[in-house]
Structures are given as structure tokens and as C-alpha cells.
Design a protein around this motif. Sequence first.
Motif, PDB file in Angstrom:
ATOM      1  N   VAL A   1      52.930   5.181 -17.134  1.00 18.66           N
ATOM      2  CA  VAL A   1      52.504   6.036 -16.196  1.00 18.66           C
ATOM      3  C   VAL A   1      53.692   6.842 -15.623  1.00 18.66           C
ATOM      4  CG1 VAL A   1      51.720   6.062 -13.555  1.00 18.66           C
ATOM      5  CG2 VAL A   1      50.823   4.612 -15.162  1.00 18.66           C
ATOM      6  N   ASP A   2      53.392   8.241 -15.775  1.00 18.50           N
ATOM      7  CA  ASP A   2      54.335   8.976 -15.304  1.00 18.50           C
ATOM      8  C   ASP A   2      53.850   9.990 -14.271  1.00 18.50           C
ATOM      9  OD1 ASP A   2      56.596  10.934 -14.866  1.00 18.50           O
ATOM     10  OD2 ASP A   2      56.939  11.445 -17.137  1.00 18.50           O
ATOM     11  N   GLN A   3      53.782   9.749 -12.893  1.00 22.71           N
ATOM     12  CA  GLN A   3      53.387  10.746 -12.074  1.00 22.71           C
ATOM     13  C   GLN A   3      54.019  10.706 -10.648  1.00 22.71           C
ATOM     14  OE1 GLN A   3      49.612   8.879 -12.115  1.00 22.71           O
ATOM     15  NE2 GLN A   3      49.603   8.800  -9.844  1.00 22.71           N
ATOM     16  N   VAL A   4      53.606  11.505  -9.813  1.00 28.12           N
ATOM     17  CA  VAL A   4      54.333  11.868  -8.614  1.00 28.12           C
ATOM     18  C   VAL A   4      53.216  10.845  -7.478  1.00 28.12           C
ATOM     19  CG1 VAL A   4      54.897  13.265  -6.739  1.00 28.12           C
ATOM     20  CG2 VAL A   4      55.419  14.043  -9.193  1.00 28.12           C
ATOM     21  N   PHE A   5      54.113  10.116  -6.792  1.00 28.19           N
ATOM     22  CA  PHE A   5      53.299   9.412  -5.612  1.00 28.19           C
ATOM     23  C   PHE A   5      54.029  10.104  -4.498  1.00 28.19           C
ATOM     24  CE2 PHE A   5      53.302   6.562  -9.594  1.00 28.19           C
ATOM     25  CZ  PHE A   5      51.743   6.194  -9.229  1.00 28.19           C
ATOM     26  N   SER A   6      53.081   9.891  -3.252  1.00 32.88           N
ATOM     27  CA  SER A   6      53.669  10.380  -2.011  1.00 32.88           C
ATOM     28  C   SER A   6      52.728   9.459  -0.710  1.00 32.88           C
ATOM     29  CB  SER A   6      53.142  11.900  -1.716  1.00 32.88           C
ATOM     30  OG  SER A   6      52.093  12.293  -2.039  1.00 32.88           O
ATOM     31  N   ASP A   7      53.132   9.844   0.507  1.00 32.22           N
ATOM     32  CA  ASP A   7      52.563   9.129   1.526  1.00 32.22           C
ATOM     33  C   ASP A   7      52.554   7.606   1.266  1.00 32.22           C
ATOM     34  OD1 ASP A   7      52.034  11.406   2.817  1.00 32.22           O
ATOM     35  OD2 ASP A   7      50.281  11.811   1.705  1.00 32.22           O
ATOM     36  N   MET A   8      53.324   6.871   0.695  1.00 30.96           N
ATOM     37  CA  MET A   8      53.656   5.517   0.575  1.00 30.96           C
ATOM     38  C   MET A   8      55.032   5.250   0.377  1.00 30.96           C
ATOM     39  SD  MET A   8      51.953   4.849  -3.352  1.00 30.96           S
ATOM     40  CE  MET A   8      50.432   5.502  -2.944  1.00 30.96           C
TER      41      MET A   8
ATOM     42  N   ALA B   1      54.839  -0.349  -7.264  1.00 33.55           N
ATOM     43  CA  ALA B   1      53.687  -1.370  -7.490  1.00 33.55           C
ATOM     44  C   ALA B   1      52.521  -0.531  -8.035  1.00 33.55           C
ATOM     45  CB  ALA B   1      53.358  -2.167  -6.199  1.00 33.55           C
ATOM     46  N   ALA B   2      52.136   0.449  -7.600  1.00 29.39           N
ATOM     47  CA  ALA B   2      50.828   1.338  -7.841  1.00 29.39           C
ATOM     48  C   ALA B   2      51.052   1.924  -9.541  1.00 29.39           C
ATOM     49  CB  ALA B   2      50.623   2.372  -6.808  1.00 29.39           C
ATOM     50  N   ALA B   3      52.214   2.271  -9.733  1.00 31.23           N
ATOM     51  CA  ALA B   3      52.598   2.595 -10.983  1.00 31.23           C
ATOM     52  C   ALA B   3      52.504   1.574 -11.944  1.00 31.23           C
ATOM     53  CB  ALA B   3      54.049   3.363 -11.079  1.00 31.23           C
TER      54      ALA B   3
ATOM     55  N   ILE C   1      61.606   1.404 -15.870  1.00 31.26           N
ATOM     56  CA  ILE C   1      61.356   2.046 -14.465  1.00 31.26           C
ATOM     57  C   ILE C   1      62.163   3.086 -14.249  1.00 31.26           C
ATOM     58  CG2 ILE C   1      61.212   1.395 -11.961  1.00 31.26           C
ATOM     59  CD1 ILE C   1      60.346  -1.534 -12.671  1.00 31.26           C
ATOM     60  N   GLU C   2      61.703   4.246 -13.925  1.00 34.46           N
ATOM     61  CA  GLU C   2      62.519   5.485 -13.375  1.00 34.46           C
ATOM     62  C   GLU C   2      61.721   6.015 -11.985  1.00 34.46           C
ATOM     63  OE1 GLU C   2      62.056   9.432 -15.563  1.00 34.46           O
ATOM     64  OE2 GLU C   2      64.038   8.963 -16.079  1.00 34.46           O
ATOM     65  N   ASP C   3      62.576   6.061 -11.056  1.00 36.17           N
ATOM     66  CA  ASP C   3      62.320   6.264  -9.816  1.00 36.17           C
ATOM     67  C   ASP C   3      63.209   7.545  -9.096  1.00 36.17           C
ATOM     68  OD1 ASP C   3      61.532   6.302  -7.230  1.00 36.17           O
ATOM     69  OD2 ASP C   3      62.777   4.596  -6.395  1.00 36.17           O
ATOM     70  N   ILE C   4      62.465   8.515  -8.939  1.00 40.37           N
ATOM     71  CA  ILE C   4      63.336   9.986  -8.524  1.00 40.37           C
ATOM     72  C   ILE C   4      62.629  10.276  -7.362  1.00 40.37           C
ATOM     73  CG2 ILE C   4      64.166  12.010  -9.247  1.00 40.37           C
ATOM     74  CD1 ILE C   4      63.930  11.405 -12.135  1.00 40.37           C
ATOM     75  N   PRO C   5      63.166  10.420  -6.045  1.00 36.51           N
ATOM     76  CA  PRO C   5      62.821  10.912  -4.931  1.00 36.51           C
ATOM     77  C   PRO C   5      62.878  12.526  -5.226  1.00 36.51           C
ATOM     78  CG  PRO C   5      64.632   9.272  -4.475  1.00 36.51           C
ATOM     79  CD  PRO C   5      64.713   9.539  -6.033  1.00 36.51           C
ATOM     80  N   ILE C   6      61.842  13.141  -4.643  1.00 38.75           N
ATOM     81  CA  ILE C   6      61.579  14.452  -4.682  1.00 38.75           C
ATOM     82  C   ILE C   6      61.856  15.088  -3.184  1.00 38.75           C
ATOM     83  CG2 ILE C   6      60.312  16.365  -5.573  1.00 38.75           C
ATOM     84  CD1 ILE C   6      58.736  14.669  -7.056  1.00 38.75           C
ATOM     85  N   ALA C   7      63.113  15.482  -2.892  1.00 40.94           N
ATOM     86  CA  ALA C   7      63.232  15.960  -1.611  1.00 40.94           C
ATOM     87  C   ALA C   7      62.711  17.001  -0.926  1.00 40.94           C
ATOM     88  CB  ALA C   7      64.895  16.178  -1.533  1.00 40.94           C
ATOM     89  N   TYR C   8      62.329  17.913  -1.843  1.00 37.80           N
ATOM     90  CA  TYR C   8      61.389  19.107  -1.392  1.00 37.80           C
ATOM     91  C   TYR C   8      59.936  18.917  -1.032  1.00 37.80           C
ATOM     92  CZ  TYR C   8      60.450  19.782  -6.328  1.00 37.80           C
ATOM     93  OH  TYR C   8      59.982  19.786  -7.666  1.00 37.80           O
TER      94      TYR C   8
ATOM     95  N   ARG D   1      57.942  10.972  -4.681  1.00 40.26           N
ATOM     96  CA  ARG D   1      58.683  10.648  -5.641  1.00 40.26           C
ATOM     97  C   ARG D   1      58.300  10.316  -7.052  1.00 40.26           C
ATOM     98  NH1 ARG D   1      61.864   6.502  -4.200  1.00 40.26           N
ATOM     99  NH2 ARG D   1      61.622   6.989  -2.116  1.00 40.26           N
ATOM    100  N   ARG D   2      58.712  11.072  -8.024  1.00 32.57           N
ATOM    101  CA  ARG D   2      58.274  10.583  -9.386  1.00 32.57           C
ATOM    102  C   ARG D   2      58.517   9.224  -9.754  1.00 32.57           C
ATOM    103  NH1 ARG D   2      60.762  13.368 -14.787  1.00 32.57           N
ATOM    104  NH2 ARG D   2      59.523  12.233 -16.364  1.00 32.57           N
ATOM    105  N   VAL D   3      57.519   8.511 -10.284  1.00 27.73           N
ATOM    106  CA  VAL D   3      57.674   7.340 -10.985  1.00 27.73           C
ATOM    107  C   VAL D   3      57.229   6.924 -12.199  1.00 27.73           C
ATOM    108  CG1 VAL D   3      57.058   4.760 -10.625  1.00 27.73           C
ATOM    109  CG2 VAL D   3      57.412   6.553  -8.594  1.00 27.73           C
ATOM    110  N   ARG D   4      58.201   6.623 -12.956  1.00 26.77           N
ATOM    111  CA  ARG D   4      57.868   6.408 -14.487  1.00 26.77           C
ATOM    112  C   ARG D   4      57.898   5.056 -14.686  1.00 26.77           C
ATOM    113  NH1 ARG D   4      61.139   6.486 -19.024  1.00 26.77           N
ATOM    114  NH2 ARG D   4      59.529   6.781 -21.037  1.00 26.77           N
ATOM    115  N   VAL D   5      56.796   4.275 -15.283  1.00 32.26           N
ATOM    116  CA  VAL D   5      56.698   3.014 -15.648  1.00 32.26           C
ATOM    117  C   VAL D   5      56.262   2.602 -16.846  1.00 32.26           C
ATOM    118  CG1 VAL D   5      56.086   0.263 -14.941  1.00 32.26           C
ATOM    119  CG2 VAL D   5      56.643   2.011 -13.151  1.00 32.26           C
ATOM    120  N   ARG D   6      56.888   1.860 -17.684  1.00 32.70           N
ATOM    121  CA  ARG D   6      56.564   1.692 -18.966  1.00 32.70           C
ATOM    122  C   ARG D   6      56.432   0.088 -19.297  1.00 32.70           C
ATOM    123  NH1 ARG D   6      59.308   3.064 -24.473  1.00 32.70           N
ATOM    124  NH2 ARG D   6      57.993   2.687 -26.067  1.00 32.70           N
ATOM    125  N   VAL D   7      55.222  -0.488 -19.595  1.00 32.11           N
ATOM    126  CA  VAL D   7      55.365  -1.689 -19.949  1.00 32.11           C
ATOM    127  C   VAL D   7      54.972  -1.926 -21.462  1.00 32.11           C
ATOM    128  CG1 VAL D   7      54.574  -2.363 -17.517  1.00 32.11           C
ATOM    129  CG2 VAL D   7      52.650  -1.971 -19.375  1.00 32.11           C
TER     130      VAL D   7
END
Length: 512
Positions: A447-454, A461-463, A486-493, A499-505
Amino acid sequence: MKRIGIDVGGTNTDAVLIDGDKITASIKVPTTQDVMSGVKSALAHVAAHIGDTPRPLDAVMIGTTHFTNAVVERARLERVAAIRIALPTGASLPPMCDWPEDLYRAVDPMIFMVHGGHEYDGSPLVPLREDEIREAAMKIRDAGVTSVAISATFSPLTTECEDRAAEIVRSIIPEARITLSNSLGRIGLLERENVALLNASLQSLGKTTVQAFKTALAEIGLDAPFFLTQNDGTVALADVAAANPVFSFASGPTNSMRGAAFLTGLNDAMVVDVGGTTSDIGCLIGGFPREANNIVHIGGVRTLFRMPDLLPIALGGGTVVDPETGAIGPRSVGYRILQEARVFGGQTLTTSDIAVAAGMIEMGDPSLVRDLDPTFVQDTLARMRAMVAENFDQMKTSAEDVPLIAVGGGAFLIPDEVPGASEVLRVENAGVANALGAAMAQVSGEVDQVFSDMSREQALAAAETEARAAAVAAGADAESLQVLEIEDIPIAYLPGGARRVRVRVIGDISFG
């Protein structure tokens, strides 16, 4: 576990049978013009050894260049419809505006731009115009087009518009094969849309290719689950992979890198995979190929999605050498090497001829290249060494010396010493490393997507939950899944703590 791995390259088709960690049988045959007869020949050879041990065959893994070749050759592509949800913005650069003209004609797209989409902060751009989507779907239906790619602005932040558009299209065209851009690409509308359109144009080929392989397996008498290799070094159930054929792009070199890790026991190293037409240079990190994080051109089309970070160079076993100047490539005799290379009685001077003349390898009839000037041979070898050294240095990310693993049928072209390499490793069975990498592959979900409001913890956990579900759908055993990256990058703007979260299992294949 007993498996067959097969990799179909532009020059050779390689196959191996493994039983646990032991290679029971292997073969390398020239890739045939019709492809399938070469596949059957390789399969038949290794299948004959299945009865050597009592354990039954668990699975067959196949890596293929069918989909990449279709894009490069502008052949066997399906007509597609593109629905972009972005108006009133984005009208100045319509879908496929940057595609090569010949590829554009081969796909012959129907293009529709409708109102909707989202802003960079996830808020609606304008309300989605469902009536425009219905109108587009009816025109697509009337034209007899069934392959549809849907893209929307910032859909990796929220898939709402693409999901709703897909529902509408399916209600009007129940048999439609729909590709949603958010399931493949990343932020960047044009590149993400391009990936979705390439995928849509290849889905019919994906279905027929999988069926052709199934038929070949049945004719050989092989009854086992069938998987296609992916470009992240893993496999997916064939029918699942056929729905997303773009994930098979560059799977051949990726298989070789995984095979190199298996053969040497090294998880962190550089790999050069030398085929008949090109050499691919890549980097192993944790036993898997490093992933590209920038624009990748496929058949002249800009894309941004999951691809291995590879550097191809025009140096392979069948690469043509100019007999006057010693210039190397980019042309190659490819699978015709057995007919056209000098050592096999042909008239074309290749890098393999140079290697035979230099005494680097025994192949064909050495007497047929004895007339080559020794100085010319050594100068050509020096050019090869310079090509490898320059491009190897370009792919390194550290000033420190690192191991270099040479694999592939043309691995003999790699010099024993390369500047920046701590050592050049050559191992037994390196010539079929690609098939071996396919045979021992696991299944992944990403999963490689942007999550917000959490919160960050909720986003991670969602990723992970989504990645695990994707892996199980691709054929993984849920109990064996492990988080690989696991890659976790906050998107300040962006607001809402985006934040962009990339998780690979990754996990073992489920045979249940």
C-alpha cells in the motif's frame, strides 16, 4: 517445497526445478519467435525430473516479457477509454498528450474529461458530475470498448471519485475491465493516468497470455497452481496478475536479482544481469531490488509507480560489434545468436565472438574467430569493461566498495575486477538466476497512499491492514505474512495531519 521457475527473456528461456533449496534440474533454451514452443521445450525438460523425488509439484512460477514487449513493439494492445475526473482544471493537458504518436495510434483511445476530483487537501474540487460519466459510459459501450481507465485529481488522497465513476461505468457496461489509477500510481496526475492507461491496454493480452501458459502447462501434464512474477521480486496468482499486467514490467531482471541473493547468500549487493540483448544493473537491499522513486519511461511513456531501480545498458551476449571500429551495440542478434554469431557459423560479429576469441569462454567453434586481430579483441574488451565500470558507478549509492554479483547467460562478459566493487562474484547456476528467482519467490502486498484525519499510529495500522489483504488476495498465506518495509512521510502542506504511508508485507504462498 517443489517448484518450477521459468523466465522468458528476449534471447533465452530459462527453467529450473527446485526441491527445497536444491536445484534438481535446469535448462536454457533460445526463445522462439512464437515464444510458447520455447516455453514448452523448457518446461518439458525440467518436468521430466519431477519424479526424481517423491514430493509432488507445489507450484509453477513464470516470468514473462510479453507485456513489456507489447508496449515496445506497439502490438497486441487493446483499444481503451480514458475518463479523467478533473474539470474545470486539467483541460489544457488531455490524457495521453505526452505519448509517442505511434503508441497513441496503437491504443486509439476514446477520451473523456468530466467535472469532479479533489484538491491537494482532500476537499472536493467541484461536485462530481455523474451525468457526464453516464454519458461517457454510454458512448464507450456503443463503441464496443470494454477496457476503461479512470483517473481523478489527487485520488491517492481519496478514492471517492474514481470508485463512484467505476460503479456508474459497470452499471452501463457490466463486462467492462476497469483500471483505477489510485490502485497503481502515485501523486502526479499525468504519470498515474499513464500507468492506468497502459494497464488497461494490456488487460486483454494479460488474459490471453495467462490462458496460453495454462494450456502449455496442461499439454506438458503439469497440474499445479500457476503464478506470474512481479517487478518487486515476488509472485501473484496468474489470474490476479493478469488484471494488473504493468506490475510484470521489468520482472525478468528482478527475478535475476532475487536469484543472485539466493545463490550467494548476500542480501545487500550490486547485481549485473547480463542477457542476450542488454545488461541490467541493480541494487539488492535486504534481498530485494531497490525500488525506483522517480519517473520511469516505459515505451516512451512517463510513469510513476512501483518499479525496480534498474539501469539497462546495451551490452549482452548477442550485442553486435562493429568489425571496423569496435563500437559495441546497441543492436543485438537476440535469440538468433545461434544462427548469426560468427562462432556458430554466422556472419555477424558479437560480444560472444570477442569473448571466445579472448579465451574467456568456450562456445561454438573457436576456429571461426581466429582471424580476429588480437589488438582489436583487447580494445573491444576494454570498451566493455569501461561500459560496465561507468554504469556500475552510476548505480552505486555509497563511496565504499560493495560486492558485485554477475548473473545471466552473458555473465562471462563482466570483468573480474570492476572499480568500486569489493569483489566480483560468479556462482554456479548464475546463468539461470532469473528462473531460480522466480521459483523461490514469495507473495507480497503493498500500500502506498496518503492518509489524513487520523493519528500516525492509526495511519500505519490502516496501511498494514490493506497491505495484508492485498497479499492474501495475491495468494499469500495470511499466517506467514511479515512486514518487510514501512515508510512514513508527513506532508506538512496538507491539513489533517496528512502523511504518505508505504507498507509492504511478504509471505509464503498459500496452498490451502
